[in-house]
Scaffold this active site. Structure first.
Site, PDB file in Angstrom:
ATOM      1  N   ARG A  56     133.987  87.794  51.946  1.00  0.00           N
ATOM      2  CA  ARG A  56     132.668  87.188  52.936  1.00  0.00           C
ATOM      3  C   ARG A  56     132.663  87.169  54.325  1.00  0.00           C
ATOM      4  O   ARG A  56     131.413  86.886  54.553  1.00  0.00           O
ATOM      5  CB  ARG A  56     132.572  85.217  51.945  1.00  0.00           C
ATOM      6  CG  ARG A  56     132.314  84.917  50.921  1.00  0.00           C
ATOM      7  CD  ARG A  56     132.594  83.432  50.937  1.00  0.00           C
ATOM      8  NE  ARG A  56     131.309  83.268  48.983  1.00  0.00           N
ATOM      9  CZ  ARG A  56     131.777  81.937  48.215  1.00  0.00           C
ATOM     10  NH1 ARG A  56     132.653  81.297  49.200  1.00  0.00           N
ATOM     11  NH2 ARG A  56     131.251  82.077  47.493  1.00  0.00           N
ATOM     12  N   LYS A 218     131.375  78.935  28.300  1.00  0.00           N
ATOM     13  CA  LYS A 218     130.729  78.478  27.599  1.00  0.00           C
ATOM     14  C   LYS A 218     128.889  78.076  27.844  1.00  0.00           C
ATOM     15  O   LYS A 218     129.070  78.144  28.797  1.00  0.00           O
ATOM     16  CB  LYS A 218     131.182  76.631  27.647  1.00  0.00           C
ATOM     17  CG  LYS A 218     132.442  76.695  27.631  1.00  0.00           C
ATOM     18  CD  LYS A 218     132.817  75.222  28.477  1.00  0.00           C
ATOM     19  CE  LYS A 218     134.181  74.710  27.707  1.00  0.00           C
ATOM     20  NZ  LYS A 218     134.583  73.291  28.138  1.00  0.00           N
ATOM     21  N   GLY A 375     131.725  84.505  40.794  1.00  0.00           N
ATOM     22  CA  GLY A 375     133.138  84.750  41.195  1.00  0.00           C
ATOM     23  C   GLY A 375     133.875  85.554  40.070  1.00  0.00           C
ATOM     24  O   GLY A 375     134.279  86.401  40.701  1.00  0.00           O
ATOM     25  N   GLY A 398     128.613  79.470  42.591  1.00  0.00           N
ATOM     26  CA  GLY A 398     127.413  78.279  42.004  1.00  0.00           C
ATOM     27  C   GLY A 398     126.093  78.263  42.547  1.00  0.00           C
ATOM     28  O   GLY A 398     125.388  78.398  41.231  1.00  0.00           O
TER      29      GLY A 398
END
Ligand code: 3PG
Ligand code: MG
Length: 423
Positions: A56, A218, A375, A398
Protein backbone atom coordinates in the site's frame (compact mmCIF):
# COMPACT_ATOMS: atom_id res chain seq x y z
CA UNK A 1 -25.70 -3.88 -27.38
CA UNK A 2 -26.95 -7.44 -27.75
CA UNK A 3 -30.15 -8.64 -26.08
CA UNK A 4 -28.38 -10.31 -23.25
CA UNK A 5 -26.37 -7.23 -22.41
CA UNK A 6 -29.48 -5.07 -22.60
CA UNK A 7 -31.35 -7.39 -20.24
CA UNK A 8 -28.39 -7.39 -17.90
CA UNK A 9 -28.31 -3.59 -17.79
CA UNK A 10 -32.02 -3.43 -17.08
CA UNK A 11 -31.91 -5.87 -14.20
CA UNK A 12 -28.87 -4.28 -12.69
CA UNK A 13 -28.68 -0.52 -12.62
CA UNK A 14 -26.49 -0.76 -9.50
CA UNK A 15 -24.16 2.14 -10.18
CA UNK A 16 -27.04 4.45 -11.09
CA UNK A 17 -26.49 7.98 -9.87
CA UNK A 18 -22.72 7.74 -9.62
CA UNK A 19 -21.12 9.32 -12.63
CA UNK A 20 -17.47 8.44 -12.34
CA UNK A 21 -16.58 10.86 -15.10
CA UNK A 22 -17.24 13.61 -12.55
CA UNK A 23 -14.29 12.44 -10.50
CA UNK A 24 -11.44 14.85 -11.17
CA UNK A 25 -7.87 13.63 -11.17
CA UNK A 26 -5.16 15.65 -9.41
CA UNK A 27 -3.08 15.05 -12.51
CA UNK A 28 -2.69 18.36 -14.32
CA UNK A 29 -3.80 20.54 -11.38
CA UNK A 30 -1.44 23.37 -10.42
CA UNK A 31 -0.26 22.48 -6.92
CA UNK A 32 2.89 24.55 -6.74
CA UNK A 33 3.35 26.06 -3.28
CA UNK A 34 -0.08 24.80 -2.18
CA UNK A 35 -0.77 22.72 0.90
CA UNK A 36 -2.20 19.47 -0.45
CA UNK A 37 -3.92 17.11 1.98
CA UNK A 38 -3.60 13.57 0.67
CA UNK A 39 -5.75 10.87 2.27
CA UNK A 40 -4.01 7.54 1.76
CA UNK A 41 -4.54 4.04 3.13
CA UNK A 42 -1.52 3.30 5.31
CA UNK A 43 -3.51 0.61 7.10
CA UNK A 44 -0.67 -1.87 6.68
CA UNK A 45 0.22 -4.97 8.67
CA UNK A 46 2.80 -4.24 11.38
CA UNK A 47 4.60 -7.21 12.89
CA UNK A 48 7.20 -6.87 15.66
CA UNK A 49 7.46 -3.15 15.05
CA UNK A 50 8.11 -3.53 11.33
CA UNK A 51 5.88 -2.80 8.35
CA UNK A 52 5.32 -6.38 7.14
CA UNK A 53 3.92 -5.54 3.71
CA UNK A 54 4.75 -2.30 1.91
CA UNK A 55 2.38 -2.78 -1.04
CA UNK A 56 0.00 0.00 0.00
CA UNK A 57 2.98 2.32 0.51
CA UNK A 58 4.61 1.68 -2.85
CA UNK A 59 1.28 1.91 -4.65
CA UNK A 60 0.54 5.41 -3.33
CA UNK A 61 4.12 6.61 -3.70
CA UNK A 62 3.69 7.91 -7.27
CA UNK A 63 1.01 10.38 -6.12
CA UNK A 64 3.07 11.65 -3.19
CA UNK A 65 6.26 11.83 -5.25
CA UNK A 66 4.51 13.69 -8.05
CA UNK A 67 3.04 16.28 -5.68
CA UNK A 68 6.42 16.77 -4.01
CA UNK A 69 8.14 17.08 -7.40
CA UNK A 70 5.62 19.73 -8.40
CA UNK A 71 6.52 21.65 -5.24
CA UNK A 72 3.36 21.14 -3.27
CA UNK A 73 3.53 21.03 0.51
CA UNK A 74 2.28 17.51 0.99
CA UNK A 75 0.29 16.63 4.10
CA UNK A 76 -0.53 12.93 4.35
CA UNK A 77 -3.57 11.66 6.26
CA UNK A 78 -4.38 8.04 7.05
CA UNK A 79 -5.80 5.66 9.58
CA UNK A 80 -4.07 2.56 10.93
CA UNK A 81 -5.96 -0.16 12.72
CA UNK A 82 -9.09 0.55 14.71
CA UNK A 83 -8.03 2.62 17.72
CA UNK A 84 -11.54 4.08 18.10
CA UNK A 85 -10.48 7.50 19.33
CA UNK A 86 -7.78 6.35 21.77
CA UNK A 87 -4.09 6.39 20.80
CA UNK A 88 -2.24 3.09 21.23
CA UNK A 89 1.45 2.40 20.53
CA UNK A 90 0.71 -0.15 17.83
CA UNK A 91 -1.52 2.16 15.81
CA UNK A 92 0.80 5.16 15.51
CA UNK A 93 1.74 6.09 11.96
CA UNK A 94 5.28 7.02 13.01
CA UNK A 95 6.77 3.71 11.85
CA UNK A 96 4.97 4.00 8.56
CA UNK A 97 6.30 7.52 8.02
CA UNK A 98 9.83 6.25 8.66
CA UNK A 99 9.28 3.45 6.14
CA UNK A 100 7.92 5.96 3.64
CA UNK A 101 11.08 8.05 4.04
CA UNK A 102 13.14 4.92 3.29
CA UNK A 103 11.10 4.29 0.17
CA UNK A 104 11.54 7.85 -1.13
CA UNK A 105 15.07 8.86 -0.16
CA UNK A 106 15.10 11.90 -2.42
CA UNK A 107 12.23 13.62 -0.60
CA UNK A 108 12.03 14.88 2.97
CA UNK A 109 9.30 12.86 4.71
CA UNK A 110 8.54 13.82 8.29
CA UNK A 111 6.09 12.66 10.91
CA UNK A 112 3.93 14.87 13.11
CA UNK A 113 2.53 13.39 16.31
CA UNK A 114 -0.78 15.21 15.76
CA UNK A 115 -3.61 14.83 13.28
CA UNK A 116 -5.08 18.34 13.63
CA UNK A 117 -5.06 21.37 15.87
CA UNK A 118 -2.23 23.76 16.72
CA UNK A 119 0.51 21.13 16.83
CA UNK A 120 -0.35 19.87 13.36
CA UNK A 121 -0.71 23.42 12.09
CA UNK A 122 2.79 24.37 13.29
CA UNK A 123 4.28 21.41 11.42
CA UNK A 124 2.35 22.17 8.26
CA UNK A 125 3.22 25.87 8.41
CA UNK A 126 6.90 24.93 8.57
CA UNK A 127 6.67 22.71 5.46
CA UNK A 128 8.60 23.88 2.43
CA UNK A 129 7.45 23.22 -1.11
CA UNK A 130 8.45 19.66 -2.07
CA UNK A 131 8.37 18.35 1.50
CA UNK A 132 6.06 15.73 2.94
CA UNK A 133 4.59 15.35 6.42
CA UNK A 134 2.67 12.32 7.58
CA UNK A 135 0.19 13.31 10.29
CA UNK A 136 -0.80 10.98 13.12
CA UNK A 137 -3.64 8.43 12.77
CA UNK A 138 -6.91 10.25 12.03
CA UNK A 139 -8.79 7.58 13.99
CA UNK A 140 -7.21 8.97 17.17
CA UNK A 141 -10.01 11.52 16.93
CA UNK A 142 -13.51 10.21 17.59
CA UNK A 143 -14.87 12.53 14.92
CA UNK A 144 -13.17 10.60 12.12
CA UNK A 145 -15.44 7.56 12.08
CA UNK A 146 -18.48 9.74 12.84
CA UNK A 147 -17.86 11.70 9.66
CA UNK A 148 -17.95 14.69 11.95
CA UNK A 149 -18.05 18.03 10.21
CA UNK A 150 -16.07 19.86 12.89
CA UNK A 151 -13.26 17.34 12.68
CA UNK A 152 -13.37 17.62 8.89
CA UNK A 153 -13.04 21.40 9.32
CA UNK A 154 -10.01 20.94 11.58
CA UNK A 155 -8.40 18.76 8.91
CA UNK A 156 -9.40 21.08 6.08
CA UNK A 157 -7.73 23.99 7.91
CA UNK A 158 -4.40 22.29 7.15
CA UNK A 159 -4.80 22.29 3.36
CA UNK A 160 -5.68 24.26 0.26
CA UNK A 161 -6.57 21.18 -1.79
CA UNK A 162 -7.71 17.68 -0.90
CA UNK A 163 -6.73 14.47 -2.68
CA UNK A 164 -8.26 11.06 -1.97
CA UNK A 165 -5.82 8.33 -2.96
CA UNK A 166 -7.32 5.75 -0.61
CA UNK A 167 -9.72 3.70 -2.74
CA UNK A 168 -9.28 0.84 -0.27
CA UNK A 169 -10.70 3.01 2.56
CA UNK A 170 -13.40 4.66 0.51
CA UNK A 171 -16.17 2.29 1.59
CA UNK A 172 -16.04 4.20 4.89
CA UNK A 173 -18.02 7.44 5.17
CA UNK A 174 -15.48 9.00 7.50
CA UNK A 175 -14.48 12.63 7.99
CA UNK A 176 -11.14 12.42 6.15
CA UNK A 177 -12.82 10.64 3.22
CA UNK A 178 -16.29 12.10 2.95
CA UNK A 179 -17.13 15.22 5.01
CA UNK A 180 -13.88 16.91 4.03
CA UNK A 181 -14.85 16.96 0.35
CA UNK A 182 -17.51 19.55 1.19
CA UNK A 183 -14.80 21.88 2.48
CA UNK A 184 -11.92 21.82 0.00
CA UNK A 185 -11.55 21.46 -3.77
CA UNK A 186 -11.28 17.66 -3.99
CA UNK A 187 -9.48 15.40 -6.41
CA UNK A 188 -8.64 11.76 -6.94
CA UNK A 189 -5.03 10.64 -6.65
CA UNK A 190 -3.30 8.53 -9.27
CA UNK A 191 -3.94 5.25 -7.45
CA UNK A 192 -7.62 6.12 -6.94
CA UNK A 193 -7.95 6.84 -10.67
CA UNK A 194 -6.22 3.56 -11.56
CA UNK A 195 -8.44 1.57 -9.18
CA UNK A 196 -11.75 2.99 -10.35
CA UNK A 197 -10.73 2.73 -13.99
CA UNK A 198 -9.53 -0.90 -13.80
CA UNK A 199 -12.40 -2.08 -11.62
CA UNK A 200 -14.99 -0.09 -13.52
CA UNK A 201 -13.89 -1.51 -16.84
CA UNK A 202 -13.71 -5.10 -15.62
CA UNK A 203 -17.08 -5.01 -13.88
CA UNK A 204 -19.14 -2.63 -15.96
CA UNK A 205 -17.76 -2.67 -19.48
CA UNK A 206 -15.72 -5.86 -19.65
CA UNK A 207 -14.53 -7.21 -22.93
CA UNK A 208 -16.74 -10.25 -23.42
CA UNK A 209 -17.00 -13.06 -22.73
CA UNK A 210 -16.29 -12.07 -19.15
CA UNK A 211 -15.63 -14.48 -16.31
CA UNK A 212 -15.72 -13.84 -12.60
CA UNK A 213 -13.85 -16.21 -10.31
CA UNK A 214 -15.00 -16.15 -6.75
CA UNK A 215 -14.20 -18.16 -3.68
CA UNK A 216 -13.82 -17.92 0.04
CA UNK A 217 -15.49 -19.80 2.82
CA UNK A 218 -19.02 -18.52 2.95
CA UNK A 219 -21.88 -17.64 0.63
CA UNK A 220 -23.45 -15.65 3.48
CA UNK A 221 -20.69 -13.02 3.37
CA UNK A 222 -20.88 -12.53 -0.38
CA UNK A 223 -24.56 -12.60 -1.31
CA UNK A 224 -24.47 -9.12 -2.88
CA UNK A 225 -21.27 -9.95 -4.72
CA UNK A 226 -22.64 -13.17 -6.21
CA UNK A 227 -25.95 -11.55 -7.08
CA UNK A 228 -24.28 -8.63 -8.81
CA UNK A 229 -21.74 -10.78 -10.64
CA UNK A 230 -24.28 -13.20 -12.10
CA UNK A 231 -26.17 -10.31 -13.61
CA UNK A 232 -23.06 -8.74 -15.13
CA UNK A 233 -20.72 -11.53 -16.15
CA UNK A 234 -21.05 -14.34 -18.68
CA UNK A 235 -19.53 -17.00 -16.45
CA UNK A 236 -19.20 -17.24 -12.70
CA UNK A 237 -16.69 -19.76 -11.39
CA UNK A 238 -17.35 -20.54 -7.74
CA UNK A 239 -14.85 -22.41 -5.56
CA UNK A 240 -13.80 -22.74 -1.94
CA UNK A 241 -16.30 -23.37 0.84
CA UNK A 242 -18.83 -21.21 -1.01
CA UNK A 243 -19.05 -23.74 -3.81
CA UNK A 244 -20.08 -26.42 -1.31
CA UNK A 245 -23.28 -24.59 -0.43
CA UNK A 246 -24.09 -24.25 -4.14
CA UNK A 247 -23.36 -27.96 -4.68
CA UNK A 248 -25.59 -28.78 -1.72
CA UNK A 249 -28.36 -26.70 -3.29
CA UNK A 250 -27.98 -28.86 -6.39
CA UNK A 251 -28.52 -31.98 -4.29
CA UNK A 252 -24.94 -33.23 -3.93
CA UNK A 253 -23.85 -34.97 -0.72
CA UNK A 254 -20.70 -33.42 0.62
CA UNK A 255 -19.57 -35.53 3.59
CA UNK A 256 -18.11 -33.41 6.38
CA UNK A 257 -17.43 -30.40 4.16
CA UNK A 258 -18.12 -26.86 5.33
CA UNK A 259 -21.63 -25.95 4.19
CA UNK A 260 -24.12 -23.28 5.13
CA UNK A 261 -27.43 -25.10 5.32
CA UNK A 262 -29.28 -21.90 6.15
CA UNK A 263 -28.17 -20.43 2.85
CA UNK A 264 -29.24 -23.19 0.50
CA UNK A 265 -32.32 -21.18 -0.51
CA UNK A 266 -30.13 -18.13 -1.11
CA UNK A 267 -27.79 -20.24 -3.22
CA UNK A 268 -30.76 -21.49 -5.27
CA UNK A 269 -31.93 -17.92 -5.74
CA UNK A 270 -28.52 -16.84 -7.00
CA UNK A 271 -28.39 -19.73 -9.47
CA UNK A 272 -31.90 -18.93 -10.70
CA UNK A 273 -30.87 -15.32 -11.20
CA UNK A 274 -27.80 -16.46 -13.11
CA UNK A 275 -30.04 -18.53 -15.41
CA UNK A 276 -32.29 -15.53 -16.06
CA UNK A 277 -29.43 -13.28 -17.03
CA UNK A 278 -27.59 -15.87 -19.08
CA UNK A 279 -24.64 -16.33 -16.75
CA UNK A 280 -23.22 -19.83 -16.47
CA UNK A 281 -22.32 -20.85 -12.92
CA UNK A 282 -19.30 -23.14 -12.99
CA UNK A 283 -18.77 -25.44 -10.01
CA UNK A 284 -16.05 -28.03 -9.27
CA UNK A 285 -16.40 -31.39 -11.02
CA UNK A 286 -13.80 -33.18 -8.90
CA UNK A 287 -12.45 -32.24 -5.52
CA UNK A 288 -9.54 -32.81 -3.15
CA UNK A 289 -10.83 -34.28 0.08
CA UNK A 290 -9.18 -34.83 3.48
CA UNK A 291 -10.30 -35.83 6.94
CA UNK A 292 -8.51 -32.93 8.59
CA UNK A 293 -7.36 -29.48 7.66
CA UNK A 294 -3.69 -29.45 8.56
CA UNK A 295 -0.47 -29.11 6.58
CA UNK A 296 0.42 -32.29 4.74
CA UNK A 297 -2.82 -34.10 5.70
CA UNK A 298 -3.55 -37.25 3.70
CA UNK A 299 -5.97 -36.48 0.88
CA UNK A 300 -7.83 -38.17 -1.94
CA UNK A 301 -9.53 -37.12 -5.14
CA UNK A 302 -13.18 -37.77 -5.74
CA UNK A 303 -16.09 -36.60 -7.84
CA UNK A 304 -17.93 -33.57 -6.45
CA UNK A 305 -20.94 -35.83 -5.81
CA UNK A 306 -18.94 -38.63 -4.18
CA UNK A 307 -17.45 -37.15 -1.06
CA UNK A 308 -17.00 -39.82 1.64
CA UNK A 309 -18.89 -39.18 4.88
CA UNK A 310 -15.79 -38.14 6.86
CA UNK A 311 -14.22 -36.16 4.02
CA UNK A 312 -13.96 -32.38 3.73
CA UNK A 313 -13.57 -30.66 0.38
CA UNK A 314 -10.42 -28.52 0.62
CA UNK A 315 -9.53 -27.83 -3.02
CA UNK A 316 -10.69 -28.61 -6.54
CA UNK A 317 -9.19 -31.41 -8.59
CA UNK A 318 -7.40 -31.85 -11.95
CA UNK A 319 -10.58 -32.39 -14.01
CA UNK A 320 -11.98 -29.13 -12.72
CA UNK A 321 -8.68 -27.42 -13.49
CA UNK A 322 -8.71 -28.72 -17.05
CA UNK A 323 -12.28 -27.49 -17.51
CA UNK A 324 -11.43 -24.07 -16.08
CA UNK A 325 -8.39 -23.81 -18.37
CA UNK A 326 -10.57 -24.65 -21.36
CA UNK A 327 -13.00 -21.90 -20.36
CA UNK A 328 -10.22 -19.40 -19.71
CA UNK A 329 -9.10 -19.96 -23.29
CA UNK A 330 -12.46 -18.60 -24.42
CA UNK A 331 -12.94 -15.49 -22.28
CA UNK A 332 -11.44 -12.03 -22.61
CA UNK A 333 -11.88 -10.69 -19.07
CA UNK A 334 -11.33 -12.30 -15.68
CA UNK A 335 -12.36 -10.64 -12.44
CA UNK A 336 -11.10 -12.60 -9.41
CA UNK A 337 -11.99 -12.39 -5.75
CA UNK A 338 -11.52 -15.19 -3.26
CA UNK A 339 -9.29 -18.27 -3.12
CA UNK A 340 -10.76 -21.54 -4.41
CA UNK A 341 -9.49 -23.77 -1.64
CA UNK A 342 -7.84 -23.81 1.77
CA UNK A 343 -4.76 -22.25 0.19
CA UNK A 344 -3.01 -21.33 3.44
CA UNK A 345 -2.67 -25.02 4.30
CA UNK A 346 -0.45 -26.93 1.87
CA UNK A 347 -1.14 -28.79 -0.35
CA UNK A 348 -4.67 -27.39 -0.57
CA UNK A 349 -3.66 -24.27 -2.45
CA UNK A 350 -2.55 -26.16 -5.54
CA UNK A 351 -5.80 -25.63 -7.44
CA UNK A 352 -5.89 -21.89 -6.72
CA UNK A 353 -2.19 -21.50 -7.59
CA UNK A 354 -2.46 -23.47 -10.84
CA UNK A 355 -5.46 -21.45 -11.96
CA UNK A 356 -3.69 -18.21 -11.02
CA UNK A 357 -0.68 -19.24 -13.10
CA UNK A 358 -2.91 -19.91 -16.10
CA UNK A 359 -4.67 -16.54 -15.79
CA UNK A 360 -1.23 -14.89 -15.53
CA UNK A 361 0.07 -16.77 -18.58
CA UNK A 362 -2.91 -15.78 -20.73
CA UNK A 363 -2.67 -12.19 -19.49
CA UNK A 364 1.02 -12.00 -20.35
CA UNK A 365 0.37 -13.27 -23.83
CA UNK A 366 -2.24 -10.54 -24.32
CA UNK A 367 -5.27 -12.84 -24.46
CA UNK A 368 -6.90 -11.71 -21.24
CA UNK A 369 -7.52 -8.70 -19.09
CA UNK A 370 -7.30 -9.89 -15.48
CA UNK A 371 -8.28 -7.91 -12.41
CA UNK A 372 -7.98 -9.27 -8.88
CA UNK A 373 -8.58 -7.91 -5.41
CA UNK A 374 -9.18 -8.77 -1.77
CA UNK A 375 -6.66 -9.54 0.96
CA UNK A 376 -6.69 -13.36 0.71
CA UNK A 377 -6.77 -13.31 -3.07
CA UNK A 378 -3.72 -11.07 -3.33
CA UNK A 379 -1.89 -13.23 -0.78
CA UNK A 380 -2.66 -16.31 -2.91
CA UNK A 381 -1.46 -14.58 -6.09
CA UNK A 382 1.72 -13.51 -4.32
CA UNK A 383 2.32 -17.07 -3.13
CA UNK A 384 1.91 -18.27 -6.70
CA UNK A 385 4.33 -15.47 -7.78
CA UNK A 386 1.93 -14.17 -10.40
CA UNK A 387 0.51 -10.93 -8.99
CA UNK A 388 2.86 -8.94 -11.25
CA UNK A 389 1.48 -10.63 -14.33
CA UNK A 390 -2.17 -9.76 -13.72
CA UNK A 391 -3.44 -6.70 -15.58
CA UNK A 392 -4.46 -5.06 -12.34
CA UNK A 393 -4.30 -6.02 -8.68
CA UNK A 394 -6.35 -3.84 -6.37
CA UNK A 395 -5.01 -2.63 -3.01
CA UNK A 396 -8.50 -2.94 -1.58
CA UNK A 397 -10.02 -5.61 0.62
CA UNK A 398 -13.42 -4.63 2.00
CA UNK A 399 -13.83 -1.82 -0.52
CA UNK A 400 -13.19 -4.22 -3.41
CA UNK A 401 -15.92 -6.55 -2.14
CA UNK A 402 -18.39 -3.72 -1.72
CA UNK A 403 -17.63 -2.49 -5.22
CA UNK A 404 -18.11 -6.02 -6.60
CA UNK A 405 -21.43 -6.14 -4.76
CA UNK A 406 -22.59 -3.06 -6.65
CA UNK A 407 -22.36 -0.63 -3.73
CA UNK A 408 -21.46 2.98 -4.21
CA UNK A 409 -18.41 3.79 -2.12
CA UNK A 410 -18.98 6.97 -0.05
CA UNK A 411 -15.44 8.26 -0.61
CA UNK A 412 -15.74 7.87 -4.39
CA UNK A 413 -19.26 9.30 -4.47
CA UNK A 414 -18.00 12.30 -2.50
CA UNK A 415 -15.29 12.91 -5.11
CA UNK A 416 -17.80 12.70 -7.93
CA UNK A 417 -20.15 15.06 -6.11
CA UNK A 418 -17.35 17.48 -5.39
CA UNK A 419 -16.26 17.27 -9.02
CA UNK A 420 -19.74 18.21 -10.20
CA UNK A 421 -19.63 21.43 -8.16
CA UNK A 422 -17.43 24.38 -8.88
CA UNK A 423 -15.33 25.60 -6.04
C1 3PG B 1 -8.76 -1.81 4.82
O1 3PG B 1 -7.66 -2.18 5.24
O2 3PG B 1 -9.54 -2.58 4.24
C2 3PG B 1 -9.11 -0.36 4.95
O3 3PG B 1 -8.02 0.38 5.36
C3 3PG B 1 -10.30 -0.14 5.86
O4 3PG B 1 -10.00 -0.46 7.19
P1 3PG B 1 -11.21 -0.68 8.22
O5 3PG B 1 -11.86 -1.98 7.85
O6 3PG B 1 -10.59 -0.71 9.59
O7 3PG B 1 -12.17 0.48 8.05
MG1 MG C 1 -21.34 14.77 3.48
Amino acid sequence: MNERTAARRETNPTKGGLDLSQVRSIDGVDVRGKRVLVRVDFNVPIENGVVADTTRLTRVLPTIAKLAREEAKVVVLSHLGRPKGTPTPDTSLKLVAVKMQELMPGTAVRFAAAHSGDDAKRVVDALKPGEVTVLENVRYHKGEEKNDRDFAKALAALGDLYVNDAFSSSHRAHASLEAITDLLPSYAGLLMMAEITALGEALEQPERPAMAITGGAKVSTKIEVLTNLVSRMDQLVVGGGMANTLLLAKGFTLGASLVERDFVATAKGIMARADESGCEVVLPIDVVVAKELKPGAAWQLCGAGNVPSEGMILDFGPKSLAELKRRLGQVKTVLWNGPLGAFETPPFGEGTFALAREVARLTKSGKLVSVAGGGDTVRALNEAHVAEDFSYVSTAGGAFLEWLGGAQLPGVVALARSGSRTH
